[in-house]
Structure formats: C-alpha cells, structure tokens
Design an enzyme around this catalytic site. Structure first.
Site, short mmCIF file in Angstrom:
data_model
loop_
_atom_site.label_atom_id
_atom_site.label_comp_id
_atom_site.label_asym_id
_atom_site.label_seq_id
_atom_site.Cartn_x
_atom_site.Cartn_y
_atom_site.Cartn_z
N ASP A 118 0.24 1.84 -8.15
CA ASP A 118 0.11 1.83 -6.65
C ASP A 118 0.02 0.85 -5.97
O ASP A 118 0.40 1.09 -4.06
CB ASP A 118 -1.36 2.25 -6.93
CG ASP A 118 -1.90 3.47 -7.62
OD1 ASP A 118 -1.65 4.87 -7.23
OD2 ASP A 118 -2.75 2.96 -8.23
N HIS A 160 -5.28 -2.93 -14.49
CA HIS A 160 -4.89 -1.49 -14.89
C HIS A 160 -6.11 -1.13 -15.92
O HIS A 160 -6.09 -2.34 -17.12
CB HIS A 160 -3.81 -0.91 -15.23
CG HIS A 160 -3.83 0.47 -15.20
ND1 HIS A 160 -4.01 1.30 -16.11
CD2 HIS A 160 -3.19 1.63 -14.41
CE1 HIS A 160 -3.79 2.43 -16.12
NE2 HIS A 160 -3.73 2.94 -15.26
N HIS A 177 -8.82 5.48 -8.21
CA HIS A 177 -7.69 6.81 -9.29
C HIS A 177 -6.54 6.79 -7.99
O HIS A 177 -5.77 5.79 -7.41
CB HIS A 177 -8.70 7.31 -9.32
CG HIS A 177 -7.01 8.58 -9.86
ND1 HIS A 177 -6.03 7.86 -10.77
CD2 HIS A 177 -7.83 10.23 -10.96
CE1 HIS A 177 -5.72 9.07 -11.85
NE2 HIS A 177 -7.01 10.35 -11.14
#
Length: 455
Positions: free
Chosen positions: A392, A333, A282
């Site tokens: 990210d 994702h 996460h």
C-alpha cells in the site's frame, strides 16, 4: 407516515445508549494474556494461528536456521511460482499478465498460448452487464463510496442469475468469471455516476472493448478520451497482478472462506469480502497512505530534511498528526518483517513512472520515509518483528501518477483480488469441510434475573 428519513443524525438518546455499549462492552486487555487469546489470530511475533490449508498461494517471512525460526526477505508464491518470476515472465511474454495470473490462480497451472487465448475470449464475452443494469442500478442511486456501490451491484446481480444458489463447481466458476469480468465495469461506472450526479461533472460511459485487457479497459472506460499509454496500462496491469492474491489468511480472503463454509451463494460471499477489503486496515490503506503524504507535504517545508521528517513521523505515532490514529500508513505488515516482495516490485515501476512524470521530489520523499519510518517505529514502539514498507505504501502513489481518482483506489484492489477470492471460494467448496466457527471465551460475570418492576 414520515417520508423524510434522516439516517445521519445522532440524537442525544442514541448517545446515551452508546454509553451503555461502552460501559458494558469493554474487556480488560489483560484478560487476553491471562487466557492466552491470540488477538487478531496472531501471536506476539505476528505469526498467524494456523486455521486452514490452501494450495493457491504461499507467504514466507521466516526461514529455519539451526532449528530456529529467523526473519527472511519476504516471499510470495502463486500456485508454487515465485511472484518475481511471474512478473518477469509477464513482462517478457504477453503484453499484459493479469489474465494469465487469474488463470493460474483459478486452475492451478500456467496456461498455454491457446488456453490463454480461449480464456481471454471467455472474459471478453462476460465483460458486460445485464440490460438496463447501468441505468437502473448504478445511475439511479449513485453512491458516495464506490466500494459500497460495488457491493450493492454484486448483491443485485443475484436477482439476474437464473441459478444463483447452485453450488456446483461449474456454476460457481461461471459466476466467478462473470464477476471477474464485470468488477471493472461496476466500479468505473459507479465512479462516473458519482462524478456526474453528486460532484456535478460530465457523465461518461464507455463500453468495454473485447480486444483490450483488463487494465486497458479500466483506463479506456475511465478517461473521457479513452486515451492511455502502453506504459500506463502495463504498470496498472502489474498492480493488478500484485494485488490478485495474498494467502488464505488475509482478512478479506479469510472472510471468503468463512462465509463460503456456511453454504451461502457466490454473490453474498463476494459482498462480504468486499466489506472486509473496504476497511482502512486492509484494502483502504492505500487511500490513507496518499492522504497521509498530502498532509505531510503540507506540513514540511523541506522534503529532504531528515530531522523534520522524523519529527513528523513521531507526531504520527504519538497521535498528534494527520488522523491521530497513531499509525504510519503503508509501513509494517501482519506477516512480512524484513520486506514485502510486492512493495519491492512496485518500487521499481514507481521509480520509472515518476521519472516519466517528472515527480522526482515525490519519489525521493517516499524513499526517505521508507528509510526513516522503521527507525522511528523502533524508537517509539515495542516491536516484535521488523517493519518494512508494504504494497500500500507505493500503490497509492502509483495510482496518483496514473491520474486515477482517489475513490477508485480500493475498488482497483478489488478488481484484482476477486481472482484470488474466486479461487479460494472454489477451494473451500471442493474441501466441503465444516462451517468455520472458532471459540470465544465469555468473561462476563453471571447474574440473577431481576423482574422489571424491581430494577
């Protein structure tokens, strides 16, 4: 009584008991298919199981065409407003937009100039910690992990609150605004304590300044000379906007809903969300991306050699490189398939900053990985939907160019996401629904009890 407690040693007895956990804890993966269990609360296509309703944000990765669901470019909306429009509006309006976005998430409407001014004044007033908190809580027991230190700080604030268990909306809103305002302080001071007491560096404690935005205060408190450029502060502000909220189903926000539904206090709810965000699957993913690229650069002699890069990516997927997890961090994702709008927005800012910092080669490598990774994943894995770079993928590179310490990458995520968590906690309290309790099917065979002397 023993006074020297060592919690790091794993004794042979513990190893032996752990084997019992492994022996009796494993479940045949085929049973998940047999009983139609949606692992991760998602089906094979990656679509999440509908578990609730929210008016705070919306994520779209598919559209209906001729009655069929087909992948589309990812969309993210805060309170019905497209993230692209919000970012563009922030760039054209106020110098910094995170506070405006926080107002939108909490209250559902974009603020007027006067409303935003009053809101910023409230945040500035709350941007302080209780007397001696920094000395007694942060400095006396510095943590190696800033996320754990942030969680401890949040739980400790319960003791300083005169009405910690009051679940009325005005009180929870007050608690939320205080946490939104103090997350940067607890995190940055926690890092400074670690840098001094654990790493042997200088101790730096700058007070926040009321006239500065959240992103400006982060850089002001972090850097020894408090200096930063407007571009640096604006790009960090952009990162905060993009990380502030991401639907009710992401792991930490869903945790907020689950824990809030039990009727617990704000501090416990937020600490639970922090525990979720810390995980490398996460919020901790941006650290993994950065470390993966560091390993990649050490093992590649030519950063433009596509064949060599593909070979390295294959090794990653085959658990032969980096941390041997079998993952290419930053790619893919749970929801998005064709694109993550947050990554698209960050890419442009990262490109501009890389030019200013003269890091062209690094940015070119990131772009090449973004291009090649989906091809390699499709070749090596059975995938049910598209694979694209997620937020990210670029955020770690962005923070690196801002000279932010690795230890603060995930806490910065938390500094942003506390706005979304707070909005979702209030929403859950307003719904006043049932405690969230999904079902698990037991698959262990029944047995007859055997007296201890007969075992």
């Amino acid at each position: 009584m023993a006074t020297d407690c060592n919690f790091s040693n794993t004794t042979p007895e513990i190893v032996e008991l752990a084997e019992l956990c492994r022996k009796n804890g494993c479940i045949d993966p085929e049973l998940y298919t047999k009983y139609d269990v949606k692992r991760g609360l998602r089906d094979l296509s990656g679509k999440g199981v509908l578990a609730g309703l929210t008016a705070i944000s919306e994520i779209n990765a598919y559209k209906t065409v001729n009655g069929e669901s087909v992948p589309c470019e990812g969309e993210l909306l805060y309170r019905g407003y497209n993230i692209y429009d919000l970012v563009k509006g922030a760039e054209q309006g106020q110098p910094f937009g995170f506070e405006e976005i926080t107002y939108l998430l909490l209250f559902g409407d974009l603020p007027t100039a006067e409303q935003l001014k009053k809101f910023n004044n409230i945040l500035a007033e709350y941007r302080k910690l209780p007397t001696t908190f920094v000395r007694d809580i942060i400095m006396k027991s510095p943590s190696n992990d800033i996320m754990n230190g942030l969680s401890r700080g949040v739980l400790t604030l319960f003791s300083y609150d005169e009405n910690p268990n009051d679940l009325s909306i005005p009180n929870v809103l007050r608690q939320s605004l205080e946490l939104i305002s103090t997350f940067p302080l607890i995190s940055v001071y926690g890092y400074q304590a670690k840098a001094h007491y654990i790493d042997g560096g200088s101790l730096i404690v700058h007070q926040p300044l009321p006239e500065l935005s959240t992103s400006e205060n982060i850089l002001h408190m972090l850097r020894a000379d408090s200096s930063y450029t407007e571009l640096e502060a604006r790009i960090l502000d952009l990162a905060l906007i993009l990380h502030a909220e991401h639907g009710g189903g992401n792991n930490s926000t869903f945790t907020t809903h689950v824990v809030t539904s039990s009727g617990t206090d704000t501090y416990s709810s937020v600490a639970a969300a922090l525990a979720s965000l810390k995980g490398p699957k996460h919020g901790g993913a941006n650290i993994k991306v950065t470390m993966m690229f560091d390993d990649m650069k050490e093992n590649l002699t030519d950063w433009a050699d596509e064949d060599a890069i593909k070979a390295y990516l294959i090794k990653l997927l085959r658990k032969e490189a980096f941390d041997k997890s079998g993952l290419i961090y930053g790619m893919g994702h749970a929801v998005y398939s064709l694109s993550d709008p947050r990554a698209n927005i960050l890419r442009e800012s990262v490109k501009g900053l890389s030019e200013e910092k003269q890091l062209y080669k690094e940015f070119a490598l990131y772009q090449l990985i973004e291009k090649l990774a989906p091809e390699v994943i499709a070749q090596e894995r059975r995938v049910y939907k598209g694979v694209a770079a997620n937020v990210d993928f670029y955020s770690g590179f962005l923070y690196n160019m801002l000279n932010l310490p690795l230890e603060l990458y995930t806490p910065i995520f938390a500094m942003a996401r506390i706005s979304g968590w707070s909005a979702h906690r209030i929403e859950e309290l307003l719904i006043a629904g049932k405690i969230i309790r999904p079902a698990y099917k037991a698959v262990r065979e029944h047995g007859a009890y055997v007296p201890i002397q007969d075992r």
